[in-house]
Design an enzyme around this catalytic site. Structure first.
Site, PDB file in Angstrom:
ATOM      1  N   GLU A 127       0.864  -1.200   0.000  1.00 20.66           N
ATOM      2  CA  GLU A 127       0.000   0.000   0.000  1.00 20.66           C
ATOM      3  C   GLU A 127       0.892   1.238   0.000  1.00 20.66           C
ATOM      4  O   GLU A 127       2.075   1.133   0.326  1.00 20.66           O
ATOM      5  CB  GLU A 127      -0.876  -0.014   1.262  1.00 20.66           C
ATOM      6  CG  GLU A 127      -1.706  -1.283   1.341  1.00 20.66           C
ATOM      7  CD  GLU A 127      -2.687  -1.292   2.502  1.00 20.66           C
ATOM      8  OE1 GLU A 127      -2.644  -0.373   3.353  1.00 20.66           O
ATOM      9  OE2 GLU A 127      -3.505  -2.230   2.536  1.00 20.66           O
ATOM     10  N   SER A 132       7.282  -3.021   3.320  1.00 19.74           N
ATOM     11  CA  SER A 132       8.041  -4.023   4.087  1.00 19.74           C
ATOM     12  C   SER A 132       7.268  -4.494   5.311  1.00 19.74           C
ATOM     13  O   SER A 132       7.305  -5.669   5.656  1.00 19.74           O
ATOM     14  CB  SER A 132       9.368  -3.417   4.548  1.00 19.74           C
ATOM     15  OG  SER A 132      10.106  -2.960   3.461  1.00 19.74           O
ATOM     16  N   ALA A 178      -1.367  -9.358  12.989  1.00 18.94           N
ATOM     17  CA  ALA A 178      -1.139 -10.251  11.843  1.00 18.94           C
ATOM     18  C   ALA A 178      -2.270 -11.266  11.700  1.00 18.94           C
ATOM     19  O   ALA A 178      -2.597 -11.684  10.589  1.00 18.94           O
ATOM     20  CB  ALA A 178       0.189 -10.967  12.011  1.00 18.94           C
ATOM     21  N   GLU A 242       8.462 -17.232  -3.669  1.00 15.41           N
ATOM     22  CA  GLU A 242       8.527 -15.974  -4.415  1.00 15.41           C
ATOM     23  C   GLU A 242       9.966 -15.447  -4.456  1.00 15.41           C
ATOM     24  O   GLU A 242      10.428 -14.934  -5.476  1.00 15.41           O
ATOM     25  CB  GLU A 242       7.600 -14.979  -3.713  1.00 15.41           C
ATOM     26  CG  GLU A 242       7.254 -13.800  -4.550  1.00 15.41           C
ATOM     27  CD  GLU A 242       6.225 -12.916  -3.872  1.00 15.41           C
ATOM     28  OE1 GLU A 242       5.401 -13.430  -3.082  1.00 15.41           O
ATOM     29  OE2 GLU A 242       6.259 -11.705  -4.123  1.00 15.41           O
ATOM     30  N   ARG A 243      10.661 -15.616  -3.356  1.00 14.14           N
ATOM     31  CA  ARG A 243      12.051 -15.119  -3.288  1.00 14.14           C
ATOM     32  C   ARG A 243      12.967 -15.958  -4.156  1.00 14.14           C
ATOM     33  O   ARG A 243      13.864 -15.425  -4.824  1.00 14.14           O
ATOM     34  CB  ARG A 243      12.496 -15.093  -1.827  1.00 14.14           C
ATOM     35  CG  ARG A 243      11.753 -13.982  -1.129  1.00 14.14           C
ATOM     36  CD  ARG A 243      11.824 -13.918   0.334  1.00 14.14           C
ATOM     37  NE  ARG A 243      10.989 -12.788   0.736  1.00 14.14           N
ATOM     38  CZ  ARG A 243      10.389 -12.657   1.897  1.00 14.14           C
ATOM     39  NH1 ARG A 243      10.534 -13.579   2.820  1.00 14.14           N
ATOM     40  NH2 ARG A 243       9.659 -11.598   2.153  1.00 14.14           N
ATOM     41  N   GLN A 336      29.707  -1.575 -18.124  1.00 10.22           N
ATOM     42  CA  GLN A 336      30.893  -0.714 -18.234  1.00 10.22           C
ATOM     43  C   GLN A 336      31.781  -1.153 -19.403  1.00 10.22           C
ATOM     44  O   GLN A 336      32.337  -0.326 -20.118  1.00 10.22           O
ATOM     45  CB  GLN A 336      31.665  -0.760 -16.903  1.00 10.22           C
ATOM     46  CG  GLN A 336      32.845   0.195 -16.823  1.00 10.22           C
ATOM     47  CD  GLN A 336      32.436   1.666 -16.796  1.00 10.22           C
ATOM     48  OE1 GLN A 336      31.268   1.993 -16.573  1.00 10.22           O
ATOM     49  NE2 GLN A 336      33.375   2.553 -17.046  1.00 10.22           N
TER      50      GLN A 336
HETATM   51  C1  LIG Z   1       8.181  -2.966 -10.041  1.00  6.60           C
HETATM   52  C2  LIG Z   1       7.557  -3.372  -8.743  1.00  6.60           C
HETATM   53  C3  LIG Z   1       6.622  -4.389  -8.725  1.00  6.60           C
HETATM   54  C4  LIG Z   1       6.006  -4.749  -7.532  1.00  6.60           C
HETATM   55  N1  LIG Z   1       5.015  -5.696  -7.547  1.00  6.60           N
HETATM   56  C5  LIG Z   1       4.279  -5.899  -6.424  1.00  6.60           C
HETATM   57  C6  LIG Z   1       3.133  -6.743  -6.452  1.00  6.60           C
HETATM   58  O1  LIG Z   1       2.775  -7.340  -7.480  1.00  6.60           O
HETATM   59  N2  LIG Z   1       2.379  -6.873  -5.329  1.00  6.60           N
HETATM   60  C7  LIG Z   1       2.723  -6.237  -4.173  1.00  6.60           C
HETATM   61  O2  LIG Z   1       2.004  -6.386  -3.189  1.00  6.60           O
HETATM   62  N3  LIG Z   1       3.810  -5.431  -4.119  1.00  6.60           N
HETATM   63  C8  LIG Z   1       4.595  -5.238  -5.211  1.00  6.60           C
HETATM   64  N4  LIG Z   1       5.683  -4.413  -5.158  1.00  6.60           N
HETATM   65  C9  LIG Z   1       6.010  -3.739  -3.917  1.00  6.60           C
HETATM   66  C10 LIG Z   1       7.293  -4.208  -3.247  1.00  6.60           C
HETATM   67  O3  LIG Z   1       7.156  -5.495  -2.735  1.00  6.60           O
HETATM   68  C11 LIG Z   1       7.631  -3.163  -2.171  1.00  6.60           C
HETATM   69  O4  LIG Z   1       8.027  -1.983  -2.844  1.00  6.60           O
HETATM   70  C12 LIG Z   1       8.743  -3.624  -1.236  1.00  6.60           C
HETATM   71  O5  LIG Z   1       8.296  -4.679  -0.419  1.00  6.60           O
HETATM   72  C13 LIG Z   1       9.246  -2.486  -0.333  1.00  6.60           C
HETATM   73  O6  LIG Z   1       8.190  -1.811   0.274  1.00  6.60           O
HETATM   74  P1  LIG Z   1       8.121  -0.185   0.195  1.00  6.60           P
HETATM   75  O7  LIG Z   1       8.271   0.176  -1.218  1.00  6.60           O
HETATM   76  O8  LIG Z   1       6.927   0.251   0.927  1.00  6.60           O
HETATM   77  O9  LIG Z   1       9.424   0.301   0.951  1.00  6.60           O
HETATM   78  P2  LIG Z   1       9.567   0.553   2.527  1.00  6.60           P
HETATM   79  O10 LIG Z   1       9.041  -0.613   3.282  1.00  6.60           O
HETATM   80  O11 LIG Z   1       9.061   1.898   2.845  1.00  6.60           O
HETATM   81  O12 LIG Z   1      11.141   0.551   2.664  1.00  6.60           O
HETATM   82  C14 LIG Z   1      11.955   1.678   2.306  1.00  6.60           C
HETATM   83  C15 LIG Z   1      13.402   1.378   2.690  1.00  6.60           C
HETATM   84  O13 LIG Z   1      13.484   1.144   4.095  1.00  6.60           O
HETATM   85  C16 LIG Z   1      14.078  -0.111   4.330  1.00  6.60           C
HETATM   86  N5  LIG Z   1      13.504  -0.741   5.528  1.00  6.60           N
HETATM   87  C17 LIG Z   1      12.189  -0.943   5.807  1.00  6.60           C
HETATM   88  N6  LIG Z   1      12.074  -1.597   6.964  1.00  6.60           N
HETATM   89  C18 LIG Z   1      13.332  -1.830   7.421  1.00  6.60           C
HETATM   90  C19 LIG Z   1      13.874  -2.480   8.562  1.00  6.60           C
HETATM   91  N7  LIG Z   1      13.110  -3.078   9.470  1.00  6.60           N
HETATM   92  N8  LIG Z   1      15.217  -2.502   8.704  1.00  6.60           N
HETATM   93  C20 LIG Z   1      16.021  -1.941   7.789  1.00  6.60           C
HETATM   94  N9  LIG Z   1      15.568  -1.324   6.681  1.00  6.60           N
HETATM   95  C21 LIG Z   1      14.242  -1.267   6.497  1.00  6.60           C
HETATM   96  C22 LIG Z   1      13.763  -0.934   3.089  1.00  6.60           C
HETATM   97  O14 LIG Z   1      14.658  -2.024   2.982  1.00  6.60           O
HETATM   98  C23 LIG Z   1      13.935   0.106   2.014  1.00  6.60           C
HETATM   99  O15 LIG Z   1      15.284   0.259   1.704  1.00  6.60           O
HETATM  100  C24 LIG Z   1       6.354  -4.075  -6.332  1.00  6.60           C
HETATM  101  C25 LIG Z   1       7.308  -3.077  -6.352  1.00  6.60           C
HETATM  102  C26 LIG Z   1       7.915  -2.711  -7.538  1.00  6.60           C
HETATM  103  C27 LIG Z   1       8.900  -1.573  -7.514  1.00  6.60           C
END
Ligand SMILES: Cc1cc2nc3c(=O)[nH]c(=O)nc-3n(C[C@H](O)[C@H](O)[C@H](O)COP(=O)(O)OP(=O)(O)OC[C@H]3O[C@@H](n4cnc5c(N)ncnc54)[C@H](O)[C@@H]3O)c2cc1C
Length: 377
Positions: A127, A132, A178, A242-243, A336
């Site tokens: 959302e 994360s 959860a 998935e991973r 590169q």
């Molecule tokens: C091209 C693309 C396709 C995607 N497809 C899907 C999809 O089909 N379905 C879906 O549900 N999602 C999808 N996603 C979403 C993706 O899974 C999320 O972008 C990802 O999980 C990170 O969440 P966020 O973007 O909210 O980043 P955030 O959670 O806001 O994180 C931002 C930064 O903070 C860091 N961070 C967060 N928490 C911690 C912690 N505890 N400790 C250290 N660092 C932390 C993260 O590692 C990151 O570097 C997609 C994203 C992209 C870009």
């Protein structure tokens, strides 16, 4: 590296996949990149060729093959740097949710149509406010009478522009943390469902990645996938797979990039000799060859564990973060060596570089993967 885990039937399937890619994907890819999404037609054609839901049993319309058929699909698409259509998400992420947790009725309703490419699927967890931290989602699915009413917003949803069916992670009990998260099947022709923008990205441009909005979307409670309140547990169970999918793509693209770079540096000359004769080029390629070899051995180990049902969440997390960080580094090194041509999209190395950046972000970021590994120590 000999790909010893594959059997002759997988190699035969590989040929089918390659010819499908040549015929049905390669000629259209540039147009799809401009349009930001693929055609529906290619989904149906893939269904006709038996390329979707390959490891779902035949009685649900799937291919009845093992997971290695999925691996073949992912590898062949990755090697050609085709990140769309989003077959991987549909066949290897959404279908297993429905197959493993869906009711008999849900499986019969959706899996055969998905296998034919008539129904395109997505999964919506992320959302605008949370990615994360999945427990922090706010999309709600509340019972009103004998209906479930969804409200909320999702973003970055792969296949979001074309999806006919979305598996939505929503809170059915806001107070239960959860345990209050359920997975709900939402058909995209329901009133109150709306697609937002098809998001502009730095790579993977033929893949539709969209925002989704739910405003009083009513579904029957029988649309809950599996048991109410078990959504988070289901996600945790499926995330290792998935991973691993990301890890498979990462190794395939590194192997391909090494091949392109060897060929290019042998041909391109500077200061009167091929780039491949400079010591720096030789050492860089030697490093990449070594890293890719180690990566392949580790990935095959993970694949064997997965095939035996023994891939744990920690090892899957290790494969995801390490191989995606490595592919980003390797692609940068290879790019590169192409000089300015490496920056030009007509060279696959350029698209691979841009497309791969997200490997470190989606399916759980590198940092979250390290958290998972650290927790196991
Ligand atoms: C091209 C693309 C396709 C995607 N497809 C899907 C999809 O089909 N379905 C879906 O549900 N999602 C999808 N996603 C979403 C993706 O899974 C999320 O972008 C990802 O999980 C990170 O969440 P966020 O973007 O909210 O980043 P955030 O959670 O806001 O994180 C931002 C930064 O903070 C860091 N961070 C967060 N928490 C911690 C912690 N505890 N400790 C250290 N660092 C932390 C993260 O590692 C990151 O570097 C997609 C994203 C992209 C870009």
């Amino acid at each position: 590296m000999p790909q010893s885990i594959f059997k002759p039937e997988h190699e035969l399937f590989r040929k089918t996949v390659r010819s499908f890619i040549d015929r049905e994907i390669a000629p259209h890819y540039e147009t799809w990149e401009k349009e930001g999404q693929v055609s529906r037609d290619v989904w149906r054609k893939a269904g006709e060729q038996g390329l979707l839901l390959t490891d779902i049993p035949e009685n649900y319309g799937g291919g009845g093959a093992d997971f290695l058929a999925s691996v073949v699909m992912i590898e062949e698409m990755a090697k050609r740097v085709f990140t769309a259509p989003g077959f991987r998400l549909h066949s290897d992420i959404v279908a297993p949710y429905i197959y493993n947790y869906g009711s008999e009725e849900q499986k019969r309703a959706w899996l055969p149509k998905m296998a034919k490419g008539e129904v395109i699927t997505a999964i919506a967890m992320t959302e605008p406010g949370t990615g994360s931290d999945l427990k922090g989602i706010r999309t709600s699915a509340v019972r009103r009478g004998n209906e479930l009413v969804l409200n909320g917003q999702k973003t970055f949803i792969t296949n979001g522009g074309l999806a006919d069916l979305v598996v939505v992670a929503a809170k059915t009990d806001a107070a239960a943390g959860a345990k209050g998260i359920s997975l709900v099947l939402v058909e995209t022709d329901r009133a109150g469902f709306r697609r937002g923008r098809n998001l502009k990205k730095i790579g993977q441009n033929a893949q539709d990645t969209a925002e989704l909005f739910f405003e009083d979307v009513r579904v029957p409670p029988s649309n809950i996938l599996g048991e109410e309140g078990r959504g988070f547990a289901y996600l945790m169970n499926q995330l290792p797979r998935e991973r691993l999918l990301v890890a498979i793509g990462a190794v395939a693209i590194m192997e391909a990039a090494l091949g392109w770079t060897i060929a290019y540096t042998r041909e391109r000359k500077a200061f009167g000799k091929p780039l491949a004769e400079f010591q720096n080029t030789r050492f860089k390629l030697a490093e990449v060859k070594t890293e890719v070899t180690v990566a392949r051995v580790f990935l095959d180990h993970c694949l064997r564990l997965f095939l035996d049902g023994e891939l744990d969440a920690t090892t899957a997390a290790m494969s995801k973060w390490w191989l995606s960080e490595l592919d980003n580094r390797v692609l940068d090194t290879c790019l590169q060596l192409f000089g300015g041509y490496g920056y030009m999209l007509e060279y696959p190395i350029a698209r691979a570089y841009a497309d791969a950046r997200v490997h470190r972000i989606y399916a759980g970021t590198t940092e979250i993967m390290k958290e998972l590994v650290a927790r196991s120590l």
